[in-house]
Design a protein around this motif. Structure first.
Motif, PDB file in Angstrom:
ATOM      1  N   THR A   1     -22.072  41.795 -21.200  1.00 12.32           N
ATOM      2  CA  THR A   1     -23.582  40.755 -21.672  1.00 12.32           C
ATOM      3  C   THR A   1     -24.741  41.920 -21.796  1.00 12.32           C
ATOM      4  O   THR A   1     -25.873  41.660 -22.599  1.00 12.32           O
ATOM      5  CB  THR A   1     -23.343  39.875 -20.398  1.00 12.32           C
ATOM      6  N   LEU A   2     -24.371  42.605 -20.900  1.00 14.20           N
ATOM      7  CA  LEU A   2     -26.165  43.701 -20.432  1.00 14.20           C
ATOM      8  C   LEU A   2     -26.632  44.479 -21.798  1.00 14.20           C
ATOM      9  O   LEU A   2     -27.576  44.753 -22.181  1.00 14.20           O
ATOM     10  CB  LEU A   2     -26.164  44.469 -19.682  1.00 14.20           C
ATOM     11  N   ARG A   3     -25.117  44.953 -22.436  1.00  9.76           N
ATOM     12  CA  ARG A   3     -25.152  45.895 -23.526  1.00  9.76           C
ATOM     13  C   ARG A   3     -25.430  45.637 -24.605  1.00  9.76           C
ATOM     14  O   ARG A   3     -26.159  45.362 -25.393  1.00  9.76           O
ATOM     15  CB  ARG A   3     -24.251  46.698 -23.877  1.00  9.76           C
TER      16      ARG A   3
ATOM     17  N   THR B   1     -32.638  43.410 -28.516  1.00  7.59           N
ATOM     18  CA  THR B   1     -33.829  43.510 -27.536  1.00  7.59           C
ATOM     19  C   THR B   1     -34.244  44.947 -28.404  1.00  7.59           C
ATOM     20  O   THR B   1     -35.214  44.709 -29.202  1.00  7.59           O
ATOM     21  CB  THR B   1     -34.035  43.257 -26.421  1.00  7.59           C
ATOM     22  N   LYS B   2     -33.135  45.169 -28.380  1.00  6.01           N
ATOM     23  CA  LYS B   2     -33.587  46.714 -29.250  1.00  6.01           C
ATOM     24  C   LYS B   2     -34.122  46.502 -31.354  1.00  6.01           C
ATOM     25  O   LYS B   2     -34.657  46.876 -31.046  1.00  6.01           O
ATOM     26  CB  LYS B   2     -32.643  47.810 -29.499  1.00  6.01           C
ATOM     27  N   GLY B   3     -32.775  45.985 -31.256  1.00  3.64           N
ATOM     28  CA  GLY B   3     -33.311  44.856 -33.048  1.00  3.64           C
ATOM     29  C   GLY B   3     -34.770  44.410 -33.378  1.00  3.64           C
ATOM     30  O   GLY B   3     -34.954  44.262 -34.120  1.00  3.64           O
ATOM     31  N   LEU B   4     -34.897  43.868 -32.152  1.00  4.45           N
ATOM     32  CA  LEU B   4     -36.264  43.138 -32.782  1.00  4.45           C
ATOM     33  C   LEU B   4     -37.066  43.844 -32.241  1.00  4.45           C
ATOM     34  O   LEU B   4     -38.287  43.490 -32.800  1.00  4.45           O
ATOM     35  CB  LEU B   4     -36.225  41.991 -31.445  1.00  4.45           C
ATOM     36  N   THR B   5     -36.820  45.186 -31.174  1.00  2.00           N
ATOM     37  CA  THR B   5     -38.631  45.926 -31.493  1.00  2.00           C
ATOM     38  C   THR B   5     -38.120  46.836 -32.624  1.00  2.00           C
ATOM     39  O   THR B   5     -39.997  47.356 -33.249  1.00  2.00           O
ATOM     40  CB  THR B   5     -38.277  46.626 -30.118  1.00  2.00           C
ATOM     41  N   ASN B   6     -37.012  47.113 -33.131  1.00  2.00           N
ATOM     42  CA  ASN B   6     -36.990  47.590 -34.269  1.00  2.00           C
ATOM     43  C   ASN B   6     -38.004  47.076 -35.706  1.00  2.00           C
ATOM     44  O   ASN B   6     -38.871  47.735 -36.494  1.00  2.00           O
ATOM     45  CB  ASN B   6     -36.027  48.457 -34.994  1.00  2.00           C
ATOM     46  N   ASP B   7     -37.329  45.382 -35.673  1.00  6.67           N
ATOM     47  CA  ASP B   7     -37.489  44.717 -36.642  1.00  6.67           C
ATOM     48  C   ASP B   7     -39.120  44.552 -36.718  1.00  6.67           C
ATOM     49  O   ASP B   7     -40.295  44.786 -37.110  1.00  6.67           O
ATOM     50  CB  ASP B   7     -37.398  43.370 -36.830  1.00  6.67           C
ATOM     51  N   SER B   8     -39.733  44.292 -35.687  1.00  7.59           N
ATOM     52  CA  SER B   8     -41.551  44.430 -35.381  1.00  7.59           C
ATOM     53  C   SER B   8     -41.862  45.514 -35.796  1.00  7.59           C
ATOM     54  O   SER B   8     -43.176  45.303 -36.370  1.00  7.59           O
ATOM     55  CB  SER B   8     -41.711  44.295 -33.972  1.00  7.59           C
ATOM     56  N   GLU B   9     -41.501  47.299 -35.536  1.00  2.23           N
ATOM     57  CA  GLU B   9     -42.769  47.769 -35.483  1.00  2.23           C
ATOM     58  C   GLU B   9     -42.276  48.177 -36.999  1.00  2.23           C
ATOM     59  O   GLU B   9     -42.921  49.279 -37.764  1.00  2.23           O
ATOM     60  CB  GLU B   9     -41.698  49.461 -34.652  1.00  2.23           C
ATOM     61  N   GLU B  10     -41.056  48.052 -37.830  1.00  7.38           N
ATOM     62  CA  GLU B  10     -40.767  48.109 -39.447  1.00  7.38           C
ATOM     63  C   GLU B  10     -41.922  46.982 -40.369  1.00  7.38           C
ATOM     64  O   GLU B  10     -43.603  47.291 -41.275  1.00  7.38           O
ATOM     65  CB  GLU B  10     -39.917  47.704 -39.542  1.00  7.38           C
ATOM     66  N   HIS B  11     -42.317  45.528 -38.925  1.00  2.55           N
ATOM     67  CA  HIS B  11     -43.168  45.195 -39.759  1.00  2.55           C
ATOM     68  C   HIS B  11     -45.576  45.507 -39.872  1.00  2.55           C
ATOM     69  O   HIS B  11     -45.394  46.008 -40.894  1.00  2.55           O
ATOM     70  CB  HIS B  11     -43.805  43.737 -39.385  1.00  2.55           C
ATOM     71  N   LYS B  12     -44.865  45.993 -38.712  1.00  5.69           N
ATOM     72  CA  LYS B  12     -46.510  47.203 -38.557  1.00  5.69           C
ATOM     73  C   LYS B  12     -46.810  47.627 -39.437  1.00  5.69           C
ATOM     74  O   LYS B  12     -47.969  48.130 -39.613  1.00  5.69           O
ATOM     75  CB  LYS B  12     -46.578  47.350 -37.127  1.00  5.69           C
ATOM     76  N   LYS B  13     -45.679  48.472 -39.601  1.00  8.22           N
ATOM     77  CA  LYS B  13     -45.589  50.243 -40.865  1.00  8.22           C
ATOM     78  C   LYS B  13     -46.012  49.547 -42.083  1.00  8.22           C
ATOM     79  O   LYS B  13     -46.977  49.757 -42.592  1.00  8.22           O
ATOM     80  CB  LYS B  13     -44.221  50.955 -40.376  1.00  8.22           C
ATOM     81  N   GLU B  14     -45.186  48.074 -42.323  1.00 14.11           N
ATOM     82  CA  GLU B  14     -45.940  47.842 -43.911  1.00 14.11           C
ATOM     83  C   GLU B  14     -47.203  47.190 -43.623  1.00 14.11           C
ATOM     84  O   GLU B  14     -47.316  47.004 -44.780  1.00 14.11           O
ATOM     85  CB  GLU B  14     -44.206  46.799 -43.572  1.00 14.11           C
ATOM     86  N   ASP B  15     -47.179  46.151 -42.558  1.00 14.46           N
ATOM     87  CA  ASP B  15     -48.381  46.265 -42.794  1.00 14.46           C
ATOM     88  C   ASP B  15     -49.703  47.421 -42.677  1.00 14.46           C
ATOM     89  O   ASP B  15     -50.651  46.770 -43.100  1.00 14.46           O
ATOM     90  CB  ASP B  15     -49.004  45.485 -41.742  1.00 14.46           C
TER      91      ASP B  15
END
Length: 59
Positions: free
Chosen positions: A32-34, A40-54
């Motif tokens: 479950t923890l894994r 959450t790693k996927g969410l942070t990666n998506d957030s970083e990609e959106h920042k780069k696109e912006d």
């Protein structure tokens, strides 16, 4: 949490679930923890990609 409190939690868990069930519960908790970590790693990666696109769109 200190050492004595962790030992107390382990003793209570042994009394409630028994020694045969604890390894199975540990395995389930680890899986479950894994999965949570991967999600959450996927969410942070998506957030970083959106920042780069912006930043690219602002240029």
């Amino acid at each position: 949490m200190g050492g004595p409190s962790i030992i107390l939690i382990i003793i209570v868990a042994l009394l409630i679930f028994g020694p045969g069930k604890l390894p199975e519960m540990g395995k389930v908790a680890g899986n479950t923890l894994r999965e949570f970590k991967n999600a959450t790693k996927g969410l942070t990666n998506d957030s970083e990609e959106h920042k780069k696109e912006d930043k690219q769109n602002q240029r």
